[in-house]
Design a protein around this motif. Structure first.
Motif, PDB file in Angstrom:
ATOM      1  N   ASN A  83       0.829  -1.208   0.000  1.00 25.92           N
ATOM      2  CA  ASN A  83       0.000   0.000   0.000  1.00 25.92           C
ATOM      3  C   ASN A  83       0.863   1.258   0.000  1.00 25.92           C
ATOM      4  N   LEU A  84       1.777   1.295  -0.965  1.00 32.71           N
ATOM      5  CA  LEU A  84       2.672   2.442  -1.062  1.00 32.71           C
ATOM      6  C   LEU A  84       1.862   3.693  -1.377  1.00 32.71           C
ATOM      7  N   PRO A  85       2.144   4.772  -0.697  1.00 32.05           N
ATOM      8  CA  PRO A  85       1.371   6.006  -0.952  1.00 32.05           C
ATOM      9  C   PRO A  85       1.699   6.589  -2.312  1.00 32.05           C
ATOM     10  N   ARG A  86       0.680   7.021  -3.024  1.00 33.32           N
ATOM     11  CA  ARG A  86       0.874   7.697  -4.300  1.00 33.32           C
ATOM     12  C   ARG A  86       0.770   9.203  -4.040  1.00 33.32           C
ATOM     13  N   ASN A  87       1.759   9.961  -4.456  1.00 29.24           N
ATOM     14  CA  ASN A  87       1.776  11.388  -4.175  1.00 29.24           C
ATOM     15  C   ASN A  87       1.136  12.142  -5.335  1.00 29.24           C
ATOM     16  N   SER A  88       0.041  12.768  -5.077  1.00 34.18           N
ATOM     17  CA  SER A  88      -0.713  13.441  -6.138  1.00 34.18           C
ATOM     18  C   SER A  88      -0.070  14.747  -6.562  1.00 34.18           C
ATOM     19  N   MET A  89       0.943  15.222  -5.835  1.00 32.93           N
ATOM     20  CA  MET A  89       1.546  16.502  -6.209  1.00 32.93           C
ATOM     21  C   MET A  89       2.448  16.366  -7.426  1.00 32.93           C
ATOM     22  N   LEU A  90       2.933  15.150  -7.693  1.00 37.62           N
ATOM     23  CA  LEU A  90       3.811  14.982  -8.840  1.00 37.62           C
ATOM     24  C   LEU A  90       3.008  14.965 -10.122  1.00 37.62           C
ATOM     25  N   ASP A  91       3.718  15.190 -11.213  1.00 32.19           N
ATOM     26  CA  ASP A  91       3.071  15.164 -12.518  1.00 32.19           C
ATOM     27  C   ASP A  91       2.508  13.783 -12.791  1.00 32.19           C
ATOM     28  N   ASN A  96       7.120  38.447   6.103  1.00 38.24           N
ATOM     29  CA  ASN A  96       7.772  37.406   6.895  1.00 38.24           C
ATOM     30  C   ASN A  96       6.851  36.208   7.134  1.00 38.24           C
ATOM     31  N   SER A  97       6.160  35.796   6.089  1.00 34.65           N
ATOM     32  CA  SER A  97       5.302  34.623   6.217  1.00 34.65           C
ATOM     33  C   SER A  97       5.281  33.879   4.887  1.00 34.65           C
ATOM     34  N   LEU A  98       4.948  32.595   4.989  1.00 36.30           N
ATOM     35  CA  LEU A  98       4.947  31.728   3.817  1.00 36.30           C
ATOM     36  C   LEU A  98       3.796  30.743   3.950  1.00 36.30           C
ATOM     37  N   LEU A  99       2.964  30.660   2.921  1.00 35.66           N
ATOM     38  CA  LEU A  99       1.877  29.682   2.916  1.00 35.66           C
ATOM     39  C   LEU A  99       2.462  28.293   2.711  1.00 35.66           C
ATOM     40  N   LYS A 100       1.981  27.354   3.526  1.00 35.81           N
ATOM     41  CA  LYS A 100       2.545  26.001   3.498  1.00 35.81           C
ATOM     42  C   LYS A 100       1.701  25.091   2.602  1.00 35.81           C
ATOM     43  N   PRO A 101       2.339  24.493   1.558  1.00 37.63           N
ATOM     44  CA  PRO A 101       1.620  23.500   0.758  1.00 37.63           C
ATOM     45  C   PRO A 101       1.331  22.270   1.641  1.00 37.63           C
ATOM     46  N   THR A 102       0.414  21.394   1.282  1.00 40.04           N
ATOM     47  CA  THR A 102      -0.237  21.392  -0.002  1.00 40.04           C
ATOM     48  C   THR A 102      -1.656  21.997   0.075  1.00 40.04           C
ATOM     49  N   THR A 103      -2.203  22.025   1.257  1.00 35.02           N
ATOM     50  CA  THR A 103      -3.583  22.520   1.403  1.00 35.02           C
ATOM     51  C   THR A 103      -3.630  24.017   1.699  1.00 35.02           C
ATOM     52  N   TYR A 104      -2.492  24.589   2.076  1.00 35.82           N
ATOM     53  CA  TYR A 104      -2.383  26.025   2.372  1.00 35.82           C
ATOM     54  C   TYR A 104      -3.318  26.465   3.500  1.00 35.82           C
ATOM     55  N   ALA A 147       9.200  26.363   0.632  1.00 36.06           N
ATOM     56  CA  ALA A 147       8.712  25.023   0.951  1.00 36.06           C
ATOM     57  C   ALA A 147       8.575  24.213  -0.329  1.00 36.06           C
ATOM     58  N   SER A 148       8.731  22.890  -0.182  1.00 39.55           N
ATOM     59  CA  SER A 148       8.540  22.007  -1.322  1.00 39.55           C
ATOM     60  C   SER A 148       7.052  21.855  -1.613  1.00 39.55           C
ATOM     61  N   HIS A 149       6.738  21.366  -2.805  1.00 40.02           N
ATOM     62  CA  HIS A 149       5.342  21.273  -3.219  1.00 40.02           C
ATOM     63  C   HIS A 149       4.541  20.316  -2.362  1.00 40.02           C
ATOM     64  N   ASP A 150       5.213  19.299  -1.826  1.00 42.57           N
ATOM     65  CA  ASP A 150       4.479  18.340  -0.999  1.00 42.57           C
ATOM     66  C   ASP A 150       4.396  18.773   0.454  1.00 42.57           C
ATOM     67  N   GLY A 151       4.980  19.900   0.792  1.00 40.77           N
ATOM     68  CA  GLY A 151       4.872  20.437   2.142  1.00 40.77           C
ATOM     69  C   GLY A 151       5.701  19.722   3.178  1.00 40.77           C
ATOM     70  N   MET A 195      14.081  19.383  -8.409  1.00 46.18           N
ATOM     71  CA  MET A 195      14.913  19.069  -7.252  1.00 46.18           C
ATOM     72  C   MET A 195      16.036  20.095  -7.079  1.00 46.18           C
ATOM     73  N   LEU A 196      15.647  21.360  -7.059  1.00 46.50           N
ATOM     74  CA  LEU A 196      16.621  22.442  -6.926  1.00 46.50           C
ATOM     75  C   LEU A 196      16.191  23.412  -5.840  1.00 46.50           C
ATOM     76  N   ILE A 197      17.183  24.003  -5.195  1.00 47.30           N
ATOM     77  CA  ILE A 197      16.995  25.164  -4.325  1.00 47.30           C
ATOM     78  C   ILE A 197      17.845  26.281  -4.920  1.00 47.30           C
ATOM     79  N   VAL A 198      17.244  27.443  -5.138  1.00 48.60           N
ATOM     80  CA  VAL A 198      17.970  28.601  -5.646  1.00 48.60           C
ATOM     81  C   VAL A 198      17.931  29.674  -4.568  1.00 48.60           C
ATOM     82  N   SER A 199      19.094  30.170  -4.205  1.00 51.41           N
ATOM     83  CA  SER A 199      19.156  31.163  -3.124  1.00 51.41           C
ATOM     84  C   SER A 199      19.932  32.391  -3.578  1.00 51.41           C
ATOM     85  N   GLY A 200      19.491  33.545  -3.122  1.00 52.29           N
ATOM     86  CA  GLY A 200      20.180  34.805  -3.386  1.00 52.29           C
ATOM     87  C   GLY A 200      20.572  35.474  -2.086  1.00 52.29           C
ATOM     88  N   SER A 201      21.648  36.272  -2.144  1.00 55.73           N
ATOM     89  CA  SER A 201      22.201  36.813  -0.905  1.00 55.73           C
ATOM     90  C   SER A 201      22.664  38.253  -1.098  1.00 55.73           C
TER      91      SER A 201
END
Length: 1552
Positions: A901-909, A1259-1267, A1308-1312, A1363-1369
Motif C-alpha cells: 500500500n505504497l502512498p501515491r503522491n498526487s503533487m507529482l506530474d 515574513n510569512s509563507l503559505l505552506k503547501p499542499t492545502t495552504y 517550501a517544497s510542493h508536498d509540504g 529538485m533544486l533550491i535557488v538562493s540569493g544573498s
C-alpha cells in the motif's frame, strides 16, 4: 488365636535357604533387566564394570546408610564387595521397573552407589562398632539413632504412625538383597524399641503426663505386631536382638500392669463382648502385647532359634535334631556367647505373673511350654532344670485346666493315660527327687501323652512359623517393589519435569542469549552502518570543500581537460524530461592535490563517470585533510609508525560481521591495475597519493580500538541467521526484512546484480550479494561471477569472462551518485545512489540504494529483453530504476510491492501513470483505461503532443534506465535547408502516416520488393533488417552528452567511431534515415530533440576526430532556420511537434509505433514489418535450450532494437484543433486592473488553490499542499512559528533554528514536507517537517545546513519538480543547490548588487533573477539567456518576478516584474536574430553589467508593457496557470487582478 503354623526344623532350614536363593536369583534377574549404572572413577569397582552415565544421589535412608558403612577395613570391604553374591547386580547397577510403562532411567533415585556393597555382615559390624568404629560407622549409627528418635516421636505423638514406619522400613533400594533389608529393618526397630521404651517410661514417671495415651497405645499395638513379624521374618538373626525384643514387650506389659490391672483382669469368654460383670476389661494394646509376647516366647523355643543358641541337647531330646545351621562369624556378636535357653527361662520366671495372667489363655503357648519344659526337666544343667521346675509348678497352679487338656488323654484317643494326676502333681505335693524318679520311670508314657496332643500342636506351630517368613517376605518384596516402582515413577516424573524445566531454562537462556547477541550484533552493525554513511558524508564533504564557494575553491587556471566536468543528471523533471546537468565528482588525485595546498590545478582532473574508478573519493583524501585538521593536536594519537603500510582492515574493530572498511587507495589501485584483493597492502607512491602517512579517521580509530576491543569470531548464529548480518549495516535502524529476492539493476547497457529487499520501512537494493537456494544471503566473490538470474536463464560465459550477449562494466555507470544525507536516505534522496565506498572481506564494493515507502510514486511491470521479468520503480524525486528478477518471481515481487500500500503522491506530474492514483493491480485492462484516459485528454487538446508521446512510451515499457528500450519520438520535419521554417506549409513536415523507410517512393518500393522476394522458411518475412530504436541509435544521438559519451566509446571498443559515421549534421541524419540512399537506416528520434539543447553542442570539448574532408567534428550542424542556436533549434523543433499539421497527423505515426499497424496484416500493408526477434512474444527465450542460439537471440534483442508494446488494436483517434487561449501578457496592453482585496500588511505571496486566492503577509509563507497553515518568522525571539491560516492560531513554535540569527526568508517544497530557511548568518537550513499525530505539535528535523553565501540570505526558491533550491544573498551571488542530495550544484556569475528576487519556473526550469534593477533569465544549467537593466532609476529595484506556468513550450518567453515604484512591467524574450530584437534600443548593453566572459546571451528581453496602478512597491506577482488573470500585491496590502476584456481581445485581434 494365632493361626501361623510352624514346619519341622529340617524343612524350616530348607525353606530359609530356598528363600535366600530366590532372593539372589531375583536380584540377578533384576539387575539384568535394568539399566547399568556406575559411578565414574570409583576406586573399588572391578575392571569389568564400565562407566556409562552419572548418578543422581538417592534420598533413601538405607541408601544413605549403605554409603556410610565404612567401619571395616578397606581391604575387607573390597573383598566383601567383590565376593558378595549380590555384587554382580550392584556392579552393573539397576533400577527396578515393576510395570511395563515405567522406563528405566539413569537419573532415577535408585541409581547404584557402589562404593560399598550392602550386606548383613557389614551391617552387623557397623552396629557392633557403634560410634567408635570410625567416621563411616559413627555416621551410620547417628543416622539410625536419628531415624529412631523421629519415629519414636511419631509413635508417641501422631496417629497411625505404623504406616509411616512401615513405609520407611520398606523404602530400601531394590538392588539391596532381602537378607540385608531385613537386617536393616531389625537395626532400625531395635533402636526404635529403645527410644519408645525410654519415652514411655519417662512419661510414666512424671506427674503430669505429656503424652496422649490414646495415640501411643494404638501405635504401640501396631508396632508390636510389626516387630514380632520382623522377628519371625529374620530381621533379628542374632539371639541378643530376639531377647531384646522379648524384653521390650515384657517391659511394655509391666508398664501397662500398673496397679496390677493385667494380673487382676478376668479372662474373656469366647466372645469379646461377653465380659464378666464387675471385671476389668483390658485395653486393646494390652491384648496385642500379650499375644505378641506369646509369639516371642514360642519363637524362643523354635528349633531355628535353639540352633542359634547351641541347644543341641534339647533338640535331640525332643527328637528334632537337625544339621546345625552355619553360625554367623564369631565377630558378629560377642555378647551372644553367654546367651542360652537359661536366659529365656529367666525372663519367663521374672515375668510369670504377667505372662500367665488369667487373660492370657493362648493354647499354642501352653503346648509350646508343655513340650519344651518337660524336655528341659531332663537337662543336665541344674539351673535350667530348676527354672523349668519353677515354671511348671506355676503352670500347675495357674494353668491347671490347660494342662489337664494336654497331659490327660481323652477317651477318644485310645488308651487312657494321665500323667498329671499322680504324676506332675508330685511337684506340688512331694519332693523333687521323688518327682524326678517318677519322671524317669514314666518317660515313655509322658512322651506318648504329649505326642497325642501337645506335640502335634507344637509341630504345627513350627511348620507355620517356617512358612511365615516366605509368605511375608514375598509380600514385603511385592510391596517394596510396588512402592519403589511408584516412587521411581514419581521421581522419574519429577526428574523428567526437572529436566524439562532445565531444558526450558536452557531454551529460554538460548533465546535470551540469541536475542542479546542479535541486539548486540544489530547495534554493532548499526554502528558500522553509521560509519559507512559517515564515510559517505566525509567524501561528500571533500567534494564540497573544493567547489567555487567551498573552503578550498578550485581556481581553474587551465581548462585544458580531457574529461567532462558535467554530466546528465538522471532525475526526471516534468513530463519525464531530463534537462539538468550535474557536476562529475573529482578524481582522487585532484582532491588530494587541492587538500595538499595545490589550489591551482595545472590540469583539471575530473572523472569520466561517477563510477569509473570505483569510489568517488579515496581514503587518501581523508588522510591528508584529516592530517591537516589534526596535526599537532591529535597527530600523535593517530600517527602510524614509520614503515607501516596502510592496508584494508579485514575485520572492523567494533564489528564482528564480515563487513570491513576497504581502503579506497587499495580499491583504486585494484581497479587501476587490475588487482582484486582487499587484504593486500598497496604501497602508496608519491606520484599517486602524495603525502599520506595516516589512515582515515575511521581507519585510524579502528586500528586503535583493535587493541582495546577484542574482536569476536563469527558465531554459529551469525553463520546461520540467513546471512542478514551481512546486509544489516545497509538497512535503516529497526528495519525488518519481509521479502528478499535476487535482482539485476539495469544501468544503460549494463546490469548490476544484487538483492532486492522489501522491508517494513523501506525498499532496498544492495549490489554484489545474492540469495542462495536455501534463502541465505551470500556475498558475491568476484566481479566476473555470473549472476543468479543469468544462471537461471542459462547464459554462459565467454572466454573473457563476460556474458555472451552483454558485457558487464563496472568502470562506468549511467546513473549518478547521490550521497544520502546522514547516511539514511530521506524521501527526496530515495532514488539517489550513493555510499559506494563499501567493501566487505570480499573484493567487490556494495553500492546500495534505498527507497522510503512514502517516496515511491509508481510501480509498473516491465519487460526486459522481451521477457516479462522486470519492475520499474518511479521515485518521488524523479530517480527511477529498472529491476530485473527471476521470471518465476516477478509476479510475486509485484504483488508484494502492491500489498505494501505504497502512498501515491498526487503533487507529482501524472504523466507516469495517467491518473492521480493507480489501481492496485496492473494489466492490459489498466493499460487500456490509462491509455484511453490520456487519449481523450490529448484528443481534446488538454495535453501537448510531447506529453502524450511520453506517456505512450511509458505505457509501452520505454524508459531511460534501459538503453535498449529508450523512449522513441518521431521525425516531424522534412525541411532542414530553409532559412526560415514555415510550419504552415505541409511540405515542411515528414509523412507521419508512413514509416521512415517509406519517406521516399524509391525507398518504399525497395522495401516492398525485399518483403515480397523473401524466401526463408525459418525466418518470417520483414521489410526492415534494422530498427528505428536501439541502444546504438540512442548513443549515436547522445554522443556529446556525458555519461553517454563514455558508453558510446565502450560500445565502439574504447574509442569513438570514425568521424564520418558520427552524429554530425541533422540534415544528413534525416537524409539517411528517410531512405535517401541508405536502406539500412530507419531510425526515429529520441525525446531530447524536443527539450535539451546541450546534447547538440560539444560543450565538454570531446575529441570526436576529423572527417575525411578534414573537417573537425564538434557541435552538430543545425538547419539554417535554427540561426546557429541549438536552443533555438529545440524551441522551433518543439513548436513543430506541437503544430497543427503534426497534431492532425500524429495519430498515424502512433498507429505505426504503438497501434494496430505495428503487427499483422495492417503492418504488412503499411510497409512496417521488422525482423521477428524485435517483437514481444515472437520467441520464448526461456524455452531455447541451445546456449549458442540463446546467446544469438539475446544479442539480437540487445543490440538491434525492440519494438514497443502494442497499446492499441484499432485506429487511433484524431486530435481536434487546439483551443486558443489568449495569453494575458501577450495582450498586456489591454489588461485592466481590479482591486479584489485589501490586507493589513504587505502581500509577499499569492497562491490560488481550488479557485480561492490566498495571500501571505510580511515574513510569512503559505505552506503547501492545502495552504491551511502558514509559516511566520521575524519575531524578536528569533523563532519560527506555524500558524493556522483561517484563525491565525498558533500551532507550534520553533526556536534557535539559526542560533542567534534572524530568519530572512523561507521556501517550501510542493508536498509540504521540506522547509528551507535562510538567515542573517548566510546559511540555508533544510528542515523536514514531521508530526506524530493529527494534533501533535510539528517537529523540524535538520537535514542539512548549506554553506556557500557570505552574507545574509535575501530570497530563495524551492523547486521540487527539478529538485533544486535557488538562493540569493547580500553577497551578490545566486547559488543552485541539489534538493535531493543537499549539495552545491553551481553558482551563477556574480551580480553587481545584492539579489532582491528569485523565481524558478517549475515547467521550463528557467531561473529568473533580480538584483536591483538588473533582470536576468537563466537556463536550468546556468546559461545566461538574457539580461537587462529594467529601469533608468537605480532606486526602482525589482521586488518580485514571475513567469508563465501554463505550458512548457507555448509562449514561455514572457516575464513580469514588480518594482519599488509600484510599476508592473511585462517583458518578452526574443532571440537576437529576431527582427524585433534588432530594433531594440538596448542592443548596446547585452550583459547588463554582469561579467559573463565570452558567453554572450543569445536572447534579449524587450519591454512589452508597463502596468501602472499600484501606489506602493509591488511585492508579489502571480500569473495563474489557466492564464485568466495576473495577480499583483503591494506593500500596502492591495491585491489587484489584471484581466483581459472580451472587447479588447477582439479589437486587438482585428488590429493584428
Amino acid at each position: 488365636m494365632l493361626t501361623r503354623i510352624l514346619p519341622p526344623p529340617a524343612q524350616l532350614n530348607f525353606n530359609i535357604r530356598n528363600v535366600d536363593g530366590n532372593m539372589d536369583s531375583f536380584r540377578q534377574a533384576d539387575s539384568q533387566s535394568s539399566a547399568s549404572v556406575n559411578i565414574p572413577d570409583s576406586p573399588i569397582i572391578s575392571e569389568k564394570s564400565s562407566t556409562r552415565i552419572p548418578l543422581t544421589p538417592s534420598s533413601s535412608p538405607a541408601f544413605a546408610l549403605s554409603s556410610w558403612l565404612g567401619s571395616a577395613s578397606h581391604k575387607e570391604s573390597k573383598a566383601s564387595l567383590q565376593a558378595s553374591p549380590s555384587m554382580e547386580s550392584s556392579m552393573s547397577g539397576s533400577e527396578y521397573d515393576p510395570s511395563a510403562d515405567l522406563k528405566s532411567s539413569s537419573q532415577g533415585p535408585s541409581a547404584v552407589n557402589s562404593f560399598f556393597a550392602v550386606s548383613s555382615k557389614l551391617l552387623f559390624e557397623m552396629d557392633d562398632s557403634g560410634y567408635g568404629g570410625g567416621p563411616c560407622s559413627a555416621g551410620a549409627n547417628a543416622v539410625l539413632d536419628f531415624m529412631a528418635e523421629v519415629l519414636s516421636d511419631f509413635i508417641t505423638e501422631q496417629i497411625k504412625a505404623a504406616q509411616v514406619i512401615e513405609g520407611i522400613l520398606e523404602t530400601v533400594p531394590l538392588y539391596v538383597d532381602a537378607e540385608s533389608v531385613l537386617v536393616f529393618q531389625g537395626l532400625c526397630l531395635s533402636r526404635l524399641m529403645n527410644f519408645v521404651e525410654r519415652r514411655l517410661l519417662r512419661d510414666d514417671e512424671e506427674d503430669e503426663k505429656k503424652l496422649d495415651k490414646s495415640r501411643w497405645t494404638s501405635n504401640l499395638d501396631a508396632l508390636c505386631w510389626m516387630i514380632v513379624d520382623r522377628v519371625y521374618m529374620g530381621s533379628f538373626p542374632q539371639p541378643a536382638g530376639v531377647l531384646k525384643t522379648l524384653e521390650f514387650l515384657l517391659s511394655m506389659l509391666q508398664l501397662a500392669n500398673k496397679d496390677g490391672r493385667i494380673e487382676e483382669a478376668t479372662p474373656v469368654g469366647k466372645s469379646l463382648l461377653s465380659i464378666t460383670r464387675g471385671s476389668r476389661q483390658l485395653d486393646t494394646f494390652i491384648n496385642s502385647l500379650l499375644k505378641n509376647t506369646n509369639r516371642m516366647i514360642m519363637y524362643c523355643f523354635l528349633p531355628s532359634f535353639l540352633v542359634t543358641l547351641g541347644e543341641d541337647d534339647l533338640l535331640s531330646c525332643l527328637g528334632l535334631l537337625i544339621e546345625p545351621k552355619k553360625r554367623l562369624p564369631s565377630n558378629s556378636s560377642q555378647d551372644d556367647s553367654g546367651i542360652d535357653i537359661c536366659t529365656v527361662l529367666q525372663l519367663l520366671v521374672a515375668h510369670k505373673r504377667i505372662i500367665f495372667c488369667p487373660s492370657n489363655v493362648d493354647t499354642d503357648l501352653n503346648c509350646c511350654l508343655c513340650v519344651n519344659l518337660i524336655s528341659l526337666l531332663h537337662d543336665q544343667r541344674q539351673n535350667i532344670k530348676n527354672m523349668a521346675v519353677n515354671i511348671v509348678k506355676y503352670l500347675l497352679v495357674h494353668r491347671r485346666a490347660a494342662l489337664e487338656d494336654l497331659l490327660v488323654s481323652k477317651p477318644n484317643q485310645g488308651q487312657h493315660m494321665d500323667v498329671l494326676h499322680g504324676g506332675f502333681d508330685k511337684l506340688l505335693t512331694e519332693s523333687l527327687s521323688t518327682f524326678f524318679e517318677w519322671l524317669q520311670s514314666s518317660e515313655l508314657m509322658v512322651n506318648k501323652v504329649l505326642e497325642q496332643c501337645a506335640a502335634i500342636m507344637w509341630v504345627q506351630c513350627i511348620a507355620g512359623s517356617a512358612k511365615f517368613p516366605g509368605v511375608r517376605i514375598k509380600g514385603l518384596e511385592g510391596r517394596r517393589k510396588r512402592e519403589m516402582g511408584r516412587r521411581s515413577r514419581d521421581i522419574f516424573k519429577l526428574d523428567q519435569k526437572h529436566w524439562e524445566q532445565v531444558n526450558e531454562r536452557r531454551y529460554a537462556l538460548d533465546l535470551l542469549r540469541d536475542a542479546m547477541s542479535t541486539e548486540l550484533r544489530v547495534v554493532r552493525q548499526d554502528k558500522y552502518g553509521w560509519v559507512l554513511h559517515a564515510e559517505s558524508e566525509w567524501q561528500t564533504l571533500l567534494q564540497q570543500l573544493v567547489h567555487e564557494r567551498g573552503i578550498f575553491p578550485l581556481q581553474k587556471s587551465s581548462l585544458a581537460t580531457e574529461d567532462p566536468e558535467w554530466q546528465l543528471c538522471p532525475i526526471e523533471g516534468p513530463y519525464r524530461m531530463r534537462k539538468k546537468l550535474e557536476r562529475c565528482k573529482l578524481r582522487i588525485d585532484t582532491v588530494q592535490n587541492v587538500l595538499d595546498g595545490k589550489f591551482e590545478l595545472g590540469e583539471a582532473e575530473l572523472s569520466k563517470g561517477k563510477y569509473e574508478d570505483g569510489p568517488n573519493a579515496s581514503d587518501t583524501d581523508t588522510e591528508s585533510f584529516f592530517h591537516l585538521l589534526t596535526d599537532g593536536v591529535y597527530g600523535e594519537f593517530l600517527k602510524e609508525s614509520d614503515g607501516v603500510k596502510v592496508t584494508s582492515s579485514v575485520r572492523s574493530g567494533w564489528n564482528d560481521d564480515r563487513a570491513s572498511d576497504m581502503n579506497e587507495a587499495s580499491l583504486h589501485s585494484a581497479l587501476e591495475f587490475g588487482v582484486k584483493s582487499s587484504t593486500v597492502s598497496f604501497p602508496m607512491s608519491e606520484s599517486m597519493h602524495e603525502k599520506s602517512d595516516v589512515g582515515t579517521p575511521m581507519q585510524s580509530l579502528s586500528n586503535k580500538t583493535n587493541g582495546i576491543i577484542v574482536t569476536e569470531d563469527k558465531s554459529d548464529k551469525e553463520l546461520n541467521d540467513n546471512g542478514e548480518y551481512l546486509i544489516r549495516p545497509y538497512l535503516e535502524p529497526q528495519e525488518k526484512i519481509r521479502f528478499k529476492y535476487n535482482c539485476e539493476r539495469v544501468v544503460g547497457l549494463d546490469k548490476h546484480d544484487g538483492i532486492f529487499l522489501i522491508g517494513e520501512l523501506s525498499l532496498y537494493i544492495i549490489e554484489n550479494f545474492y540469495v542462495d537456494d536455501s534463502g541465505c544471503i551470500c556475498e558475491k566473490e568476484c566481479e566476473d561471477e555470473l549472476s543468479v538470474i543469468d544462471q537461471a536463464l542459462g547464459v554462459k560465459k565467454d572466454v573473457t569472462g563476460s556474458a555472451d550477449f552483454q558485457s558487464k562494466s563496472t568502470s562506468s555507470w549511467i546513473t549518478t551518485v547521490k550521497a544520502c544525507v546522514g547516511g539514511r536516505a530521506w524521501a527526496y534522496n530515495g532514488g539517489a545512489w550513493g555510499k559506494e565506498k563499501v567493501c566487505t572481506s570480499g573484493n567487490l564494493p556494495h553500492p546500495w540504494h534505498m527507497w522510503k515507502l512514502n517516496s515511491v510514486h509508481e510501480i509498473l511491470k516491465r519487460d526486459y529483453q522481451l521477457r516479462p521479468v522486470a519492475v520499474e520503480i518511479f521515485s518521488m524525486d524523479g530517480c527511477n530504476d529498472l529491476l530485473v528478477f527471476h521470471k518465476k518471481e516477478r509476479e510475486e515481487v509485484f504483488k508484494n510491492l502492491v500489498a505494501m500500500n505504497l502512498p501515491r503522491n498526487s503533487m507529482l506530474d501524472t504523466t507516469i501513470s495517467g491518473s492521480v492514483k493507480q489501481e492496485s493491480n496492473e494489466g492490459s485492462r489498466l493499460f487500456k483505461i490509462m491509455a484511453k484516459s490520456f487519449s481523450k485528454r490529448w484528443q481534446n487538446g488538454e495535453i501537448s503532443n510531447f506529453q502524450y508521446l511520453m506517456h505512450l512510451n511509458t505505457l509501452a515499457g520505454r524508459g531511460y534506465s534501459d538503453l535498449t528500450q529508450y523512449p522513441v519520438f518521431p521525425w516531424v520535419l522534412a525541411d532542414y535547408e530553409s532559412e526560415n521554417l514555415d510550419l504552415s506549409n505541409p511540405k515542411s513536415f515528414r509523412k507521419l502516416e508512413k514509416p521512415m523507410g517509406c519517406q521516399t517512393q524509391e525507398g518504399e518500393d525497395e522495401f516492398k520488393k525485399r518483403y515480397e522476394t523473401w524466401d526463408d522458411p525459418e525466418v518470417p518475412k520483414f521489410h526492415y533488417g534494422s530498427h528505428y530504436s536501439s541502444a546504438g541509435i540512442v548513443l549515436f544521438y547522445l554522443l556529446r552528452l556525458p555519461p553517454f559519451s563514455v558508453e558510446n566509446q565502450k560500445l565502439q571498443g574504447g574509442q569513438f567511431d570514425h568521424a564520418d559515421r558520427l552524429f554530425n549534421s541533422i540534415r544528413d541524419t534525416w537524409s539517411s534515415a528517410a531512405g535517401k540512399g541508405n536502406t539500412s537506416d530507419v531510425k526515429e528520434l529520441i525525446p531530447e530533440f524536443f527539450y535539451m539543447p546541450e546534447f547538440l553542442e560539444n560543450k565538454f570539448n570531446l575529441d570526436l576526430g576529423e572527417k575525411q574532408s578534414g573537417e573537425k567534428v564538434s557541435d552538430v550542424l543545425l538547419p539554417p532556420w535554427a540561426k546557429g542556436s541549438a536552443r533555438e533549434f529545440i524551441r522551433k523543433h518543439r513548436e513543430a511537434l506541437e503544430s497543427d499539421f503534426v497534431s492532425e497527423n500524429l495519430h498515424h505515426w502512433i498507429d505505426l509505433i504503438f497501434g494496430y499497424k505495428q503487427r499483422g496484416k495492417a503492418a504488412e500493408e503499411a510497409v512496417n514489418v521488422f525482423y521477428h526477434y524485435t517483437y514481444e512474444g515472437s520467441v520464448d527465450i526461456d524455452s531455447v535450450t541451445d546456449p549458442a542460439m540463446k546467446a544469438s537471440i539475446l544479442a539480437q534483442i540487445n543490440h538491434f532494437g525492440q519494438t514497443p508494446k502494442q497499446l492499441f488494436l484499432k485506429p487511433h483517434v484524431k486530435r481536434r484543433s487546439d483551443r486558443r487561449i489568449h495569453h494575458p501578457l501577450k495582450y498586456s496592453s489591454h489588461l485592466a486592473p481590479h482591486e479584489i482585496r485589501k490586507s493589513s500588511s504587505a502581500i509577499t505571496q499569492i497562491v490560488t488553490f481550488r479557485e480561492k486566492i490566498l495571500v501571505a503577509g510580511t515574513n510569512s509563507l503559505l505552506k503547501p499542499t492545502t495552504y491551511t497553515k502558514y509559516v511566520a518568522w521575524g519575531f524578536p525571539d528569533r523563532s519560527l512559528r506555524f500558524m493556522s491560516y483561517d484563525q491565525d492560531r498558533l500551532l507550534s513554535t520553533h526556536e534557535n533554528l539559526h542560533g542567534g540569527s534572524q530568519i530572512q526568508c523561507a521556501g517550501a517544497s510542493h508536498d509540504g514536507q521540506i522547509l528551507v530557511t535562510g538567515a542573517d548568518d548566510g546559511l540555508l537550513c533544510v528542515w523536514r517537517i514531521s508530526k506524530d499525530g493529527p494534533r501533535v505539535l510539528r517537529h523540524l528535523q535538520l537535514e542539512n545546513a548549506l554553506c556557500g553565501h557570505t552574507a545574509k540570505i535575501t530570497c530563495l526558491h524551492v523547486s521540487q519538480p527539478y529538485m533544486l533550491i535557488v538562493s540569493g544573498s547580500d553577497d551578490c551571488t545566486v547559488i543552485l543547490w541539489d534538493l535531493s542530495s543537499l549539495v552545491f550544484v553551481r553558482q551563477l556569475p556574480e551580480f553587481p548588487v545584492p539579489i532582491s528576487a528569485i523565481y524558478l519556473n517549475d515547467l521550463t526550469g528557467e531561473i529568473v533573477t533580480a538584483a536591483g534593477i538588473l533582470l536576468a533569465v537563466w537556463s536550468i544549467n546556468g546559461d545566461c539567456l538574457a539580461v537587462i537593466n529594467t529601469s533608468q532609476l537605480p532606486s526602482d529595484s525589482i521586488l518580485s518576478v514571475t513567469s508563465c506556468t501554463f505550458s512548457d513550450w507555448l509562449d514561455t518567453n514572457w516575464y513580469v516584474t514588480g518594482h519599488q515604484s509600484g510599476a508592473v512591467k511585462v517583458w518578452h524574450m526574443v532571440h537576437c536574430s529576431n527582427q524585433e530584437s534588432a530594433l531594440s534600443k538596448f542592443t548596446n548593453n547585452l550583459t547588463g553589467g554582469l561579467y559573463l566572459g565570452d558567453n554572450v546571451p543569445e536572447y534579449r528581453l524587450l519591454l512589452h508593457k508597463v502596468l501602472k496602478f499600484h501606489k506602493h512597491p509591488v511585492t508579489s506577482l502571480l500569473l495563474t496557470s489557466d492564464l485568466k488573470q495576473l495577480l499583483s500585491g503591494d506593500s500596502g496590502g492591495h491585491l489587484l487582478s489584471w484581466t483581459l476584456p472580451d472587447e479588447s481581445l477582439l479589437a486587438s485581434s482585428n488590429q493584428g
